[in-house]
Design a protein around this motif. Structure first.
Motif: not given
Length: 107
Positions: A74-96, A100-106
C-alpha cells in the motif's frame, strides 16, 4: 541465411564476454564456435515449448504472489528491483525443481 547461421565463424562472442571467463569459465554464455554449438545442442531440448508448458501454472502463481506482495504494501513502494525479482524467481525455480516453495504459507 542457412549458410550463415550454420557457419561456426559467425557465432564467436564479442570481446566483452572475455571479461566473464575468469568468473564463469567457458560455458554456454562465454564460449563460441564449435564448443558453443555442441553445448547449445545439449541444452535445447530442455527448453522446448512442450517441456516449459508444464511450468506455466507455477510461473503464473508466482507472478500473482509477486503482485500481491506489492499490493499489500500500500502507498509508495521503495524496493530494490533486483532483490525483489530475484526472490520471486528463486521461489519459482525451487517449486519447479523440488515441488516446494522457499516460503511456505502458514494456514
Amino acid at each position: 541465411m542457412h549458410v550463415i547461421l550454420n557457419n561456426m565463424k559467425h557465432i564467436e562472442k564479442s570481446i566483452i564476454y572475455k571479461i566473464l571467463i575468469p568468473w564463469l569459465n567457458t560455458g554456454l554464455l562465454t564460449s563460441g564456435g564449435a564448443k558453443w554449438h555442441s553445448r547449445r545442442k545439449i541444452l535445447t531440448p530442455a527448453f522446448h515449448f512442450n517441456v516449459l508448458r508444464k511450468y506455466v501454472d507455477v510461473l503464473i502463481a508466482e507472478g500473482q504472489r509477486m503482485t500481491k506482495t506489492l499490493k499489500d504494501v500500500g502507498g509508495t513502494i521503495e524496493k530494490d528491483e533486483l532483490t525483489f525479482a530475484s526472490e520471486h524467481t528463486l521461489n519459482a525455480i525451487c517449486v519447479i525443481i523440488t515441488g516446494c516453495p522457499r516460503h511456505r504459507q502458514i494456514a
